[in-house]
Design an enzyme around this catalytic site. Sequence first.
Site, PDB file in Angstrom:
ATOM      1  N   GLU A 115      43.328  32.012  -0.256  1.00  0.00           N
ATOM      2  CA  GLU A 115      43.456  33.466  -0.064  1.00  0.00           C
ATOM      3  C   GLU A 115      43.471  33.839   1.406  1.00  0.00           C
ATOM      4  O   GLU A 115      43.535  35.015   1.769  1.00  0.00           O
ATOM      5  CB  GLU A 115      42.309  34.185  -0.792  1.00  0.00           C
ATOM      6  CG  GLU A 115      42.353  34.058  -2.308  1.00  0.00           C
ATOM      7  CD  GLU A 115      43.764  34.384  -2.834  1.00  0.00           C
ATOM      8  OE1 GLU A 115      44.351  33.519  -3.520  1.00  0.00           O
ATOM      9  OE2 GLU A 115      44.278  35.472  -2.506  1.00  0.00           O
ATOM     10  N   ASP A 167      74.351  34.232  19.360  1.00  0.00           N
ATOM     11  CA  ASP A 167      73.566  34.130  18.125  1.00  0.00           C
ATOM     12  C   ASP A 167      73.175  35.520  17.654  1.00  0.00           C
ATOM     13  O   ASP A 167      72.984  36.410  18.452  1.00  0.00           O
ATOM     14  CB  ASP A 167      72.241  33.383  18.399  1.00  0.00           C
ATOM     15  CG  ASP A 167      72.425  31.895  18.294  1.00  0.00           C
ATOM     16  OD1 ASP A 167      71.493  31.177  18.657  1.00  0.00           O
ATOM     17  OD2 ASP A 167      73.514  31.476  17.902  1.00  0.00           O
TER      18      ASP A 167
HETATM   19  C1  4FV Z   1      52.255  34.115   5.878  1.00  0.00           C
HETATM   20  C2  4FV Z   1      53.342  34.983   6.100  1.00  0.00           C
HETATM   21  C3  4FV Z   1      51.634  33.832   4.578  1.00  0.00           C
HETATM   22  C4  4FV Z   1      48.743  33.917   3.061  1.00  0.00           C
HETATM   23  C5  4FV Z   1      47.639  33.254   2.325  1.00  0.00           C
HETATM   24  C6  4FV Z   1      48.917  31.616   3.496  1.00  0.00           C
HETATM   25  C7  4FV Z   1      49.731  32.842   3.357  1.00  0.00           C
HETATM   26  C8  4FV Z   1      47.758  31.792   2.598  1.00  0.00           C
HETATM   27  N1  4FV Z   1      51.870  33.610   7.059  1.00  0.00           N
HETATM   28  N2  4FV Z   1      53.623  34.948   7.432  1.00  0.00           N
HETATM   29  N3  4FV Z   1      54.041  35.701   5.213  1.00  0.00           N
HETATM   30  N4  4FV Z   1      50.478  33.114   4.602  1.00  0.00           N
HETATM   31  O1  4FV Z   1      52.123  34.272   3.536  1.00  0.00           O
HETATM   32  O2  4FV Z   1      52.719  34.133   7.981  1.00  0.00           O
HETATM   33  O3  4FV Z   1      46.602  31.404   3.257  1.00  0.00           O
END
Ligand code: 4FV
Length: 245
Positions: A115, A167
Amino acid sequence: MIFDILTLFPEMFHSPLEGSILGKARDAGLIQVNLVNVRDYAEGRHRVTDDYPYGGGKGMIMKPEPIIRGIKAIQAGNPEARVILMTPQGTPLRHEVVKRLAQLAHLILVCGRYEGVDERVRDVADEEISIGDYVLTGGELTALVVIDAIARLIPGVLGDEGASEDDSFSQGLLEYPQYTRPRAFEGRKVPEVLLSGDHQAIERWRKRESLRRTWERRPDLLSQAGLSDEDQKILDEFTGSSGTD
Ligand code: 4FV
């Protein structure tokens, strides 16, 4: 550029960093990627790295101690390293952010799982980055996105011609349509101008098509694209406005 990756799943990085452009960049020493397992900094026989959330709630939270010990161990030898926590609550990753990070020498990318991480990990992070408004199973893929986007901007990684100034996003606009052989495919021909050899005409067509595509698909980008009066005139043709209103 040195990337230290703090993760519970270092194996997720093996193949993406072995093959193709990133693999060659590592072999050429243009980027260095060190995989650091958070569990190596966990205590006790079971080396626990997660626990239940205070206040209740579903899922588990990554404990602060193993992550912060890992960060401090890396910083011990590299005090200048910038600590980035990958999280959906972070700054959206944009070309401008990639360009800024690509100027740095050393990044520590912290990959969350479950989480998320204990809030106190944020105290040791210099910044937080999100790759998009959705939730992944872990931060590992986001760290790979950051490594890939930055590596492309490092001279020599994309071969001698480097990251092309055309790009998408390098001019703040979406890229123009690209074509290669055959000249005609299923009745769709390559635009004549691209076969003309008239490079000025080709440049004008490409800028026009970048403006059209950005206006059609990402009008939100136009306000930050630093458009010239010439560009604005072209846009007005699309919008049908005389540019005075
Ligand atoms: C995330 C995003 C992402 C959240 C809970 C990993 C997850 C678990 N990180 N950009 N979108 N991380 O979903 O950077 O720990």
